[in-house]
Design a protein around this motif. Structure first.
Motif, PDB file in Angstrom:
ATOM      1  N   GLY A  76       0.808  -1.220   0.000  1.00 25.16           N
ATOM      2  CA  GLY A  76       0.000   0.000   0.000  1.00 25.16           C
ATOM      3  C   GLY A  76       0.837   1.263   0.000  1.00 25.16           C
ATOM      4  N   GLN A  77       2.021   1.215   0.588  1.00 26.76           N
ATOM      5  CA  GLN A  77       2.868   2.406   0.637  1.00 26.76           C
ATOM      6  C   GLN A  77       3.496   2.728  -0.717  1.00 26.76           C
ATOM      7  OE1 GLN A  77       5.589   1.629   3.841  1.00 26.76           O
ATOM      8  NE2 GLN A  77       4.097   2.187   5.418  1.00 26.76           N
ATOM      9  N   ARG A  78       3.397   1.827  -1.668  1.00 28.45           N
ATOM     10  CA  ARG A  78       3.927   2.079  -3.008  1.00 28.45           C
ATOM     11  C   ARG A  78       3.025   3.001  -3.822  1.00 28.45           C
ATOM     12  NH1 ARG A  78       5.468  -4.167  -4.296  1.00 28.45           N
ATOM     13  NH2 ARG A  78       7.065  -4.362  -2.693  1.00 28.45           N
ATOM     14  N   PHE A  79       1.769   3.107  -3.392  1.00 30.52           N
ATOM     15  CA  PHE A  79       0.836   3.988  -4.092  1.00 30.52           C
ATOM     16  C   PHE A  79       1.020   5.421  -3.608  1.00 30.52           C
ATOM     17  CE2 PHE A  79      -1.356  -0.150  -4.354  1.00 30.52           C
ATOM     18  CZ  PHE A  79      -1.607  -0.196  -5.718  1.00 30.52           C
ATOM     19  N   PRO A  80       0.687   6.386  -4.435  1.00 31.20           N
ATOM     20  CA  PRO A  80       0.792   7.794  -4.020  1.00 31.20           C
ATOM     21  C   PRO A  80      -0.126   8.092  -2.828  1.00 31.20           C
ATOM     22  CG  PRO A  80       0.360   7.630  -6.390  1.00 31.20           C
ATOM     23  CD  PRO A  80       0.286   6.250  -5.832  1.00 31.20           C
ATOM     24  N   ALA A  81       0.238   9.122  -2.073  1.00 31.18           N
ATOM     25  CA  ALA A  81      -0.443   9.432  -0.809  1.00 31.18           C
ATOM     26  C   ALA A  81      -1.926   9.720  -0.981  1.00 31.18           C
ATOM     27  CB  ALA A  81       0.237  10.600  -0.125  1.00 31.18           C
ATOM     28  N   GLY A  82      -2.372  10.328  -2.017  1.00 35.99           N
ATOM     29  CA  GLY A  82      -3.794  10.688  -2.142  1.00 35.99           C
ATOM     30  C   GLY A  82      -4.589   9.755  -3.015  1.00 35.99           C
ATOM     31  N   SER A  83      -4.036   8.660  -3.462  1.00 38.78           N
ATOM     32  CA  SER A  83      -4.735   7.800  -4.424  1.00 38.78           C
ATOM     33  C   SER A  83      -5.845   6.991  -3.751  1.00 38.78           C
ATOM     34  CB  SER A  83      -3.748   6.854  -5.108  1.00 38.78           C
ATOM     35  OG  SER A  83      -3.267   5.908  -4.184  1.00 38.78           O
ATOM     36  N   ALA A  84      -6.826   6.623  -4.578  1.00 36.80           N
ATOM     37  CA  ALA A  84      -7.956   5.831  -4.090  1.00 36.80           C
ATOM     38  C   ALA A  84      -7.503   4.426  -3.699  1.00 36.80           C
ATOM     39  CB  ALA A  84      -9.039   5.762  -5.157  1.00 36.80           C
ATOM     40  N   GLU A  85      -6.515   3.891  -4.420  1.00 35.42           N
ATOM     41  CA  GLU A  85      -6.026   2.546  -4.104  1.00 35.42           C
ATOM     42  C   GLU A  85      -5.398   2.507  -2.706  1.00 35.42           C
ATOM     43  OE1 GLU A  85      -5.141   4.151  -6.896  1.00 35.42           O
ATOM     44  OE2 GLU A  85      -6.166   3.016  -8.467  1.00 35.42           O
ATOM     45  N   ARG A  86      -4.592   3.547  -2.423  1.00 34.49           N
ATOM     46  CA  ARG A  86      -3.941   3.592  -1.112  1.00 34.49           C
ATOM     47  C   ARG A  86      -4.972   3.755   0.001  1.00 34.49           C
ATOM     48  NH1 ARG A  86       1.667   6.469   0.512  1.00 34.49           N
ATOM     49  NH2 ARG A  86       1.662   5.849   2.685  1.00 34.49           N
ATOM     50  N   ALA A  87      -6.000   4.559  -0.229  1.00 34.31           N
ATOM     51  CA  ALA A  87      -7.061   4.743   0.761  1.00 34.31           C
ATOM     52  C   ALA A  87      -7.804   3.421   0.996  1.00 34.31           C
ATOM     53  CB  ALA A  87      -8.029   5.822   0.315  1.00 34.31           C
ATOM     54  N   ALA A  88      -8.058   2.669  -0.077  1.00 31.39           N
ATOM     55  CA  ALA A  88      -8.749   1.384   0.070  1.00 31.39           C
ATOM     56  C   ALA A  88      -7.881   0.395   0.845  1.00 31.39           C
ATOM     57  CB  ALA A  88      -9.101   0.822  -1.301  1.00 31.39           C
ATOM     58  N   ILE A  89      -6.590   0.382   0.535  1.00 32.00           N
ATOM     59  CA  ILE A  89      -5.689  -0.522   1.246  1.00 32.00           C
ATOM     60  C   ILE A  89      -5.593  -0.136   2.717  1.00 32.00           C
ATOM     61  CG2 ILE A  89      -3.267  -1.181   1.459  1.00 32.00           C
ATOM     62  CD1 ILE A  89      -3.144  -1.297  -1.573  1.00 32.00           C
ATOM     63  N   GLU A  90      -5.516   1.149   3.018  1.00 36.67           N
ATOM     64  CA  GLU A  90      -5.449   1.584   4.415  1.00 36.67           C
ATOM     65  C   GLU A  90      -6.726   1.232   5.169  1.00 36.67           C
ATOM     66  OE1 GLU A  90      -4.406   5.715   4.274  1.00 36.67           O
ATOM     67  OE2 GLU A  90      -2.295   5.269   3.850  1.00 36.67           O
ATOM     68  N   HIS A  91      -7.871   1.327   4.469  1.00 32.75           N
ATOM     69  CA  HIS A  91      -9.131   0.929   5.106  1.00 32.75           C
ATOM     70  C   HIS A  91      -9.118  -0.575   5.419  1.00 32.75           C
ATOM     71  CE1 HIS A  91     -13.368   0.843   6.072  1.00 32.75           C
ATOM     72  NE2 HIS A  91     -13.550  -0.126   5.167  1.00 32.75           N
ATOM     73  N   LEU A  92      -8.645  -1.372   4.473  1.00 31.53           N
ATOM     74  CA  LEU A  92      -8.552  -2.809   4.706  1.00 31.53           C
ATOM     75  C   LEU A  92      -7.551  -3.131   5.821  1.00 31.53           C
ATOM     76  CD1 LEU A  92      -8.645  -4.129   1.042  1.00 31.53           C
ATOM     77  CD2 LEU A  92     -10.458  -4.286   2.762  1.00 31.53           C
ATOM     78  N   LEU A  93      -6.459  -2.386   5.878  1.00 34.97           N
ATOM     79  CA  LEU A  93      -5.478  -2.593   6.945  1.00 34.97           C
ATOM     80  C   LEU A  93      -6.075  -2.269   8.312  1.00 34.97           C
ATOM     81  CD1 LEU A  93      -2.213  -1.220   5.311  1.00 34.97           C
ATOM     82  CD2 LEU A  93      -2.679  -3.581   5.988  1.00 34.97           C
ATOM     83  N   ASP A  94      -6.886  -1.225   8.377  1.00 34.84           N
ATOM     84  CA  ASP A  94      -7.546  -0.883   9.638  1.00 34.84           C
ATOM     85  C   ASP A  94      -8.488  -2.012  10.080  1.00 34.84           C
ATOM     86  OD1 ASP A  94      -6.219   1.522   9.766  1.00 34.84           O
ATOM     87  OD2 ASP A  94      -7.877   2.687   8.897  1.00 34.84           O
ATOM     88  N   GLN A  95      -9.233  -2.572   9.123  1.00 40.39           N
ATOM     89  CA  GLN A  95     -10.112  -3.692   9.449  1.00 40.39           C
ATOM     90  C   GLN A  95      -9.302  -4.909   9.912  1.00 40.39           C
ATOM     91  OE1 GLN A  95     -12.379  -4.294   5.871  1.00 40.39           O
ATOM     92  NE2 GLN A  95     -14.018  -2.903   6.533  1.00 40.39           N
ATOM     93  N   GLY A  96      -8.195  -5.162   9.242  1.00 39.92           N
ATOM     94  CA  GLY A  96      -7.339  -6.281   9.624  1.00 39.92           C
ATOM     95  C   GLY A  96      -6.742  -6.082  11.007  1.00 39.92           C
ATOM     96  N   ASP A  97      -6.313  -4.847  11.310  1.00 36.19           N
ATOM     97  CA  ASP A  97      -5.770  -4.563  12.646  1.00 36.19           C
ATOM     98  C   ASP A  97      -6.832  -4.767  13.729  1.00 36.19           C
ATOM     99  OD1 ASP A  97      -3.216  -4.000  11.795  1.00 36.19           O
ATOM    100  OD2 ASP A  97      -3.560  -1.830  11.626  1.00 36.19           O
ATOM    101  N   ALA A  98      -8.074  -4.350  13.429  1.00 31.80           N
ATOM    102  CA  ALA A  98      -9.158  -4.535  14.400  1.00 31.80           C
ATOM    103  C   ALA A  98      -9.435  -6.023  14.613  1.00 31.80           C
ATOM    104  CB  ALA A  98     -10.422  -3.824  13.926  1.00 31.80           C
TER     105      ALA A  98
END
Length: 118
Positions: A76-98
Motif C-alpha cells: 500500500g505504501q507504493r501507491f501515491p499518498a492521495g490515491s484511491a487505491e492507497r485509501a482502500a488498502i489503508e481501510h482494509l489494513l484498519d479492518q485487519g488490525d481490528a
C-alpha cells in the motif's frame, strides 16, 4: 441349627463369612473407584493437550495474519499518498488490525479462563 456342631462354631463361621463378603465388596468398590479416577485423569490430560494445541493454532493464525498485514502495508505504501487505491488498502489494513486485536483479546481471555484454579 444342627446339633452336631457347637453353636459358637456356627456363629464364628457366619461372622467370618460376613467379614469375607464385606472385604470382597470393599475391594470391588475400591477397584471401580481406581478405574474411574484413572479415566478422569486421562480425560483431564486429553483436555489439557487439546487446550494447548488450540492455543498453538491460535498463535500461529494470529502471527500469520500479522505477517500478511505487514506485507499488505508495504504494498500500500507504493501507491501515491492521495490515491484511491492507497485509501482502500489503508481501510482494509484498519479492518485487519481490528480483527487482529480482537483475536488477541479473545486468546488472552481464553488463556486466563483456562488457568483459573477450580
Amino acid at each position: 441349627m444342627p446339633t452336631f456342631l457347637p453353636p459358637w462354631l456356627w456363629l464364628t463361621g457366619g461372622l467370618l463369612l460376613g467379614l469375607s463378603l464385606c472385604l470382597v465388596l470393599g475391594l470391588l468398590c475400591h477397584d471401580r473407584w481406581c478405574q474411574a479416577m484413572c479415566r478422569r485423569r486421562d480425560l483431564l490430560a486429553q483436555l489439557a493437550e487439546r487446550e494447548r494445541l488450540a492455543s498453538d493454532v491460535h498463535d500461529a493464525l494470529l502471527q500469520g495474519m500479522q505477517g500478511i498485514l505487514l506485507s499488505f502495508q508495504s504494498v500500500g505504501q507504493r501507491f501515491p499518498a492521495g490515491s484511491a487505491e492507497r485509501a482502500a488498502i489503508e481501510h482494509l489494513l484498519d479492518q485487519g488490525d481490528a480483527a487482529l486485536a480482537d483475536g488477541r483479546q479473545r486468546l488472552l481471555a481464553l488463556r486466563s479462563a483456562t488457568k483459573k484454579p477450580d
